[in-house]
Design a protein around this motif. Structure first.
Motif, short mmCIF file in Angstrom:
data_model
loop_
_atom_site.label_atom_id
_atom_site.label_comp_id
_atom_site.label_asym_id
_atom_site.label_seq_id
_atom_site.Cartn_x
_atom_site.Cartn_y
_atom_site.Cartn_z
N PHE A 171 -54.09 -57.14 -81.03
CA PHE A 171 -54.24 -55.90 -80.29
C PHE A 171 -53.61 -54.73 -81.05
O PHE A 171 -52.63 -54.92 -81.79
CB PHE A 171 -53.59 -56.01 -78.91
N PRO A 172 -54.10 -53.52 -80.84
CA PRO A 172 -53.51 -52.36 -81.51
C PRO A 172 -52.04 -52.15 -81.13
O PRO A 172 -51.64 -52.41 -79.99
CB PRO A 172 -54.38 -51.19 -81.01
N LEU A 173 -51.27 -51.69 -82.10
CA LEU A 173 -49.87 -51.33 -81.89
C LEU A 173 -49.74 -49.82 -82.04
O LEU A 173 -50.25 -49.24 -83.00
CB LEU A 173 -48.97 -52.03 -82.91
N GLU A 174 -49.05 -49.20 -81.13
CA GLU A 174 -48.86 -47.75 -81.16
C GLU A 174 -47.38 -47.39 -81.09
O GLU A 174 -46.58 -48.16 -80.54
CB GLU A 174 -49.60 -47.08 -79.99
N ASP A 175 -47.07 -46.23 -81.66
CA ASP A 175 -45.72 -45.67 -81.57
C ASP A 175 -44.66 -46.71 -81.92
O ASP A 175 -43.68 -46.92 -81.19
CB ASP A 175 -45.47 -45.12 -80.16
N SER A 176 -44.84 -47.37 -83.05
CA SER A 176 -43.97 -48.48 -83.46
C SER A 176 -42.79 -47.99 -84.29
O SER A 176 -42.86 -46.95 -84.95
CB SER A 176 -44.77 -49.51 -84.28
N ALA A 177 -41.72 -48.75 -84.26
CA ALA A 177 -40.54 -48.44 -85.08
C ALA A 177 -39.78 -49.72 -85.39
O ALA A 177 -39.68 -50.62 -84.55
CB ALA A 177 -39.63 -47.46 -84.35
N ILE A 178 -39.29 -49.79 -86.63
CA ILE A 178 -38.35 -50.85 -87.04
C ILE A 178 -36.98 -50.20 -87.12
O ILE A 178 -36.80 -49.21 -87.84
CB ILE A 178 -38.75 -51.46 -88.39
N GLN A 179 -36.04 -50.73 -86.37
CA GLN A 179 -34.71 -50.11 -86.29
C GLN A 179 -33.61 -51.09 -86.66
O GLN A 179 -33.78 -52.31 -86.57
CB GLN A 179 -34.47 -49.59 -84.87
N PHE A 180 -32.48 -50.51 -87.05
CA PHE A 180 -31.27 -51.28 -87.32
C PHE A 180 -30.20 -50.70 -86.39
O PHE A 180 -29.44 -49.81 -86.77
CB PHE A 180 -30.89 -51.16 -88.79
N LEU A 181 -30.18 -51.19 -85.16
CA LEU A 181 -29.42 -50.54 -84.11
C LEU A 181 -27.92 -50.67 -84.25
O LEU A 181 -27.18 -49.70 -84.08
CB LEU A 181 -29.86 -51.09 -82.74
N HIS A 190 -39.86 -52.30 -82.16
CA HIS A 190 -40.18 -51.68 -80.88
C HIS A 190 -41.58 -51.08 -80.99
O HIS A 190 -41.86 -50.31 -81.91
CB HIS A 190 -39.15 -50.59 -80.55
N THR A 191 -42.45 -51.44 -80.06
CA THR A 191 -43.84 -51.01 -80.19
C THR A 191 -44.53 -50.97 -78.84
O THR A 191 -44.03 -51.52 -77.85
CB THR A 191 -44.59 -51.96 -81.14
N LEU A 192 -45.69 -50.34 -78.81
CA LEU A 192 -46.54 -50.29 -77.64
C LEU A 192 -47.79 -51.10 -77.97
O LEU A 192 -48.49 -50.81 -78.94
CB LEU A 192 -46.91 -48.85 -77.32
N VAL A 355 -27.69 -45.74 -76.05
CA VAL A 355 -29.04 -45.95 -75.53
C VAL A 355 -30.04 -45.03 -76.21
O VAL A 355 -31.19 -45.40 -76.44
CB VAL A 355 -29.05 -45.74 -74.00
N ASP A 356 -29.61 -43.83 -76.55
CA ASP A 356 -30.52 -42.87 -77.19
C ASP A 356 -30.99 -43.35 -78.56
O ASP A 356 -31.99 -42.84 -79.09
CB ASP A 356 -29.83 -41.51 -77.34
N ASP A 357 -30.28 -44.32 -79.14
CA ASP A 357 -30.68 -44.82 -80.46
C ASP A 357 -31.88 -45.75 -80.39
O ASP A 357 -32.55 -45.97 -81.41
CB ASP A 357 -29.51 -45.58 -81.11
N VAL A 358 -32.16 -46.30 -79.23
CA VAL A 358 -33.26 -47.25 -79.10
C VAL A 358 -34.59 -46.50 -79.03
O VAL A 358 -34.78 -45.63 -78.19
CB VAL A 358 -33.09 -48.11 -77.83
N HIS A 359 -35.50 -46.89 -79.91
CA HIS A 359 -36.84 -46.28 -79.88
C HIS A 359 -37.56 -46.68 -78.60
O HIS A 359 -37.61 -47.88 -78.26
CB HIS A 359 -37.64 -46.72 -81.10
N GLU A 360 -38.11 -45.72 -77.91
CA GLU A 360 -38.79 -45.98 -76.65
C GLU A 360 -40.26 -45.60 -76.79
O GLU A 360 -40.64 -44.43 -76.61
CB GLU A 360 -38.13 -45.17 -75.51
N PRO A 361 -41.12 -46.56 -77.13
CA PRO A 361 -42.56 -46.28 -77.28
C PRO A 361 -43.14 -45.64 -76.02
O PRO A 361 -42.89 -46.13 -74.92
CB PRO A 361 -43.17 -47.65 -77.55
#
Length: 363
Positions: A171-181, A190-192, A355-361
């Motif tokens: 399935f398509p992935l949108e607004d994705s991010a790879i983070q080192f929290l 983190h992805t949609l 909490v603001d550091d977490v990517h929120e798709p």
């Protein structure tokens, strides 16, 4: 003659039961959250031995009996939800609409393991719509990329430190991010995910480091990463479909994982269905549920399975969910109180993350 032996055994059981009650984050304390099943079995065996071999007329008999029975009851309280004797937390799926059903496979591959064909065979057999691999480096990526024709949407973070991570999706992935929290070399993804039905699901894939003498002397890094994701999920609100999955390096019944469930509000499909112990694949007597999938009330469960070993120290997990917000609306998990929120804030504050550091798709 046997009394000193039973005194020693009961003392060990009592100590192993009481120490995890401490808020101490030292690895040797927190790792005692793991063997609750093994401690319960040991307690039961010792209890049977007390009746068989000790003199009921001796006063120490009743003291040992009471202490051991209390420990057995306490350990059983933690693990009972992960047995079929407990009510389901997640309802069984009833909708047969394939556009709203999807499968997620998670597999910690054990980086030195070279049986890529074993994992690929499992993927081709069970046809997950999304599969997530942990401990995958460039060597593993090069071999798993043969699946990209069927799984064209990917997130890739190959690493040589046992914490590489890959996501492959039909399935398509949108607004994705790879983070080192929390740590500079420990990724999370983190992805949609856009389902064929058009529904968009926010997904977080994590693999925090465990408390151990070879990793970290304390559990602060693991706890902070899990709880900062939990708070991010909670802030998204009840309208957002969410899934969090991965190797949490923590057992399902630990205080930290229970706190994660309370803060996030996510449900555990294993409740009332089984433990699904995924680690260690090589030792039947020392296995714990370390690989998890939690989800919001928007989903019901088609099935959950532990798949066969392919050479890793972890078994893969396969979960099929159905997007059915109407049926799922009545599902309830654990609820956080003020003390839980305060404890979560305390654990997050131990590390340099918010909490603001977490990517929120965003849908």
């Amino acid at each position: 003659m046997l009394l000193p032996t039973f005194v020693t055994l009961v003392a060990v059981i009592v100590l192993a039961t009481l120490l995890p009650l401490l808020r101490c984050t030292g690895w040797w304390i927190r790792d005692l959250d793991f063997p609750r099943l093994q401690l319960a079995v040991l307690s039961l065996v010792v209890l049977a031995g007390q009746f068989a071999f000790l003199d009921w007329r001796d006063s120490p008999f009743y003291l040992l009996l009471l202490a051991n029975a209390a420990c057995l009851a306490y350990q059983a309280w933690w693990i009972l939800p992960y047995t079929k004797a407990y009510p389901h937390e997640v309802k069984a799926a009833v909708v047969a609409d394939s556009h709203r059903q999807f499968r997620i496979l998670t597999a910690n591959v054990l980086m030195p393991n070279r049986n890529t064909e074993g994992l690929i065979a499992l993927i081709r057999e069970h046809q997950p719509d999304i599969f997530v691999t942990l401990e995958t480096n460039q060597w593993w990526e090069d071999r798993l990329d043969v699946l990209e024709r069927d799984y064209p949407h990917t997130l890739k973070c190959p690493l040589e430190n046992l914490y590489g991570m890959h996501v492959y999706s039909r399935f398509p992935l949108e607004d994705s991010a790879i983070q080192f929290l929390v740590e500079d070399d420990i990724p999370s993804m983190h992805t949609l995910v856009v389902l064929p039905s058009g529904h968009k699901v926010r997904m977080h894939f994590v693999h925090p480091t465990p408390p151990s003498p070879t990793e970290h002397m304390e559990s602060t890094q693991r706890d902070a990463e899990l709880l900062v994701v939990a708070k991010s999920v909670a802030e998204a609100g009840l309208e957002t479909p969410v899934i969090v999955a991965g190797d949490l390096n923590d057992v399902a019944w630990s205080t930290t994982t229970r706190l994660f469930r309370k803060i996030s509000g996510l449900l555990d499909p294993r409740i009332g269905r089984g433990m699904f112990n995924t680690f260690h694949a090589g030792y039947w007597f020392a296995r714990w549920p370390l690989d998890h999938l939690f989800h919001s009330e928007h989903f019901t469960l088609s099935f959950i399975r532990r798949l066969p070993s392919f050479g890793s120290d972890h078994f893969p997990m396969l979960v099929e969910l159905t997007y059915d917000s109407a049926r799922g609306a009545g599902q309830e998990g654990l609820v956080a109180d003020e003390e839980d929120h305060a404890l979560a804030e305390e654990k997050i504050a131990a590390e340099d993350v918010t909490v603001d550091d977490v990517h929120e798709p965003q849908p």
